[in-house]
Design an enzyme around this catalytic site. Sequence first.
Site, PDB file in Angstrom:
ATOM      1  N   ASP A 359       0.870  -1.169   0.000  1.00 29.60           N
ATOM      2  CA  ASP A 359       0.000   0.000   0.000  1.00 29.60           C
ATOM      3  C   ASP A 359       0.912   1.227   0.000  1.00 29.60           C
ATOM      4  O   ASP A 359       1.974   1.205   0.633  1.00 29.60           O
ATOM      5  CB  ASP A 359      -0.882  -0.013   1.245  1.00 29.60           C
ATOM      6  N   THR A 361       0.254   4.895   0.736  1.00 25.42           N
ATOM      7  CA  THR A 361       0.189   5.918   1.786  1.00 25.42           C
ATOM      8  C   THR A 361       0.377   5.303   3.171  1.00 25.42           C
ATOM      9  O   THR A 361      -0.348   4.395   3.555  1.00 25.42           O
ATOM     10  CB  THR A 361      -1.153   6.662   1.724  1.00 25.42           C
ATOM     11  N   THR A 511      -2.782   1.949  -4.596  1.00 30.59           N
ATOM     12  CA  THR A 511      -3.124   3.227  -3.966  1.00 30.59           C
ATOM     13  C   THR A 511      -4.443   3.749  -4.521  1.00 30.59           C
ATOM     14  O   THR A 511      -4.856   3.391  -5.634  1.00 30.59           O
ATOM     15  CB  THR A 511      -2.003   4.271  -4.208  1.00 30.59           C
TER      16      THR A 511
END
Length: 672
Positions: A359, A361, A511
């Site tokens: 992932d 962030t 994302t």
Amino acid sequence: MEDAHGVHTAHGGSKGYDKHAGHDPEQFRRRFWVSVVLAVPLVLASELAQERFGYRIDFPGSSLIGPLFGTAVFLYGGRPFLAGAVAEIRGRAPGMMLLISLAIVVAYAASLASLVGWFAMDFWWELGTLIAVMLLGHWQEMKAIGQARGALSALAALLPDEAEVVGPDGTVRAVPSGDVRVGDTVLVRPGGRVPADGEVADGAAAMDESMITGESRPVPRAAGDRVVAGTVATDSALRVRVTATGADTALAGISRLVARAQESRGRAQVLADRFAAALFYVALGTAVVTFAAWAVFGNMAEAVERTVTVLVIACPHALGLAIPLVVALSTAVAAKAGILVKDRLALERMRTVDTVLFDKTGTLTKGEHVVTGVVTDGLAEGRARDLAAGVESESEHPLAKALVRAAPSPASATGFRTLPGEGVTAEIDGTAYAVGGPGLLRRTKASLPESLQGAVEGWSDEGAAVLYLVEEGREPSVKAAFALRDEIRPEAREAVRALRAEGVGQVVMITGDARQVARTVAADLGIDEVFAEVVPADKDGKVAELQARGLTVAMVGDGVNDAPALARADVGLAIGAGTDVAIESAGVVLASSDPRAVPGVLRLSRAAYRKMVQNLAWAAGYNIVTLPLAAGVLAWAGVSLGPAVGALLMSASTIVVALNAQLLRRVDLRPR
């Protein structure tokens, strides 16, 4: 079992190897040395020793040395094995303790029978040495297991015995750490440990969090920052407002994860347990056949000796220890490096992973924006930064905070006013300025100077957020433009390189951000494939898509919306700074929030698997080779094993397995 702080202590046990209820290294150490002392007269009084070394022991009552000392060794040294055998019979789970007990009971009974003239040969000295060697093997086994479980005791030991609670009037009183309550304020002096999870109420210090995260460098903590029980204030005093105690602390949670992993069963353990159970029946059958064959074709004394040796050799100590000790050590080594293994199967599967899905962030990036570019028109860059920071100084918007952090000396501003959807405005030295995005330019009708256009277009193409500093007046003008991006973790590049070095074929990023942003980050990090603009509900679908290609996927994430994907992946790894939901959905938790720990998990998985295979091969191969020798199939060629030699080989096998597992401590999980 939990102590007063809610931290698991090491008195529980893994189902895989804690079959000696109530046993500990000290018990076996004590019984071993007493049994050695009792066995010495048995050896000295044996016919074999007297004939070999040419001396005679002959005094009134010398014939009672064997029965007296042999009975003492049998009752004292053999007691743990006999008690364990009774427990296995009651539990209908025959195993190593029953095999040992059969061996020593047969040897003892045969020796008593020889005393009354039923046999011409006794086994007193073999019985004494057999029990002593068995106890030595068990002592070393329990000692090795205790070292592995020591990770839990070490976690519990991180908490101080006392805490200094600050009263409403400012007075400080010392209380047991277990008496600290949520809402209390505690004083942590320089060099002292934090007694409970909390928030810094006053002061600032560099905190040593290595015992929790594995990160060796002290981390600065100031008012408002979270601190964790067991960490150390290295240079200054802090006042900490307690937010969690006992079983609710992060330290207790870590301990529970380690304990759960050490008690869980993997595929290799199931295989070992089945083999050990089968070995009991194989050994018993072999012993019966051996006794019958030697009784018919040899003599009764030889039949008893061979039967005892078969039962001793067949004790599946090494097999019973082969997998559990590797698991206990691997989880303990991992915890020390800030890698918390929740699920043993996840650790076993990690070695097969060929695709790692990150992932973006909060995992590859820090989840907070930084200023990455500034262009100005008629202003010095430093002045432009100060003006923008002054205008944004009272805003809570994340981009505003990034501008404030980037300014050398934010200007003093007055008359703050928010422009919904456009930005903020304020006065500095009598001049009105505004900071905002494209909406601000549309409202003020300010045109973008040609000197700024090239840079702004480039930033926009890369997906960066762009803010403008506008000098308001009769004819508003744009004085500067700022590019802001979610800051990439410096460790992320190293993590991707390390995964490549470990042979991972695909590194993928997922994302919800725009494609331009995702592509820029991926290009910077050298990532192979990108899933961009993915809504949270579709993340686990992307994991399934990769798996449908025949890939074995490890997912690394930190948020609530990552939980389904973490659960769907072959191995889910949660960044420890993430949410409880993500952590609960993962099989492995990275306490340090450092993606470089992922290659470490891969190295540990491969090393642990190698040790499991080596230990299983040794333990099974040892029994396959030695059982026929113990039965006497090569006696015609002069190759035979006595009970004492069998006990020595069995214990040596156990110690080899234990020492081989200990080599896991040499696996380096630190980022390379």
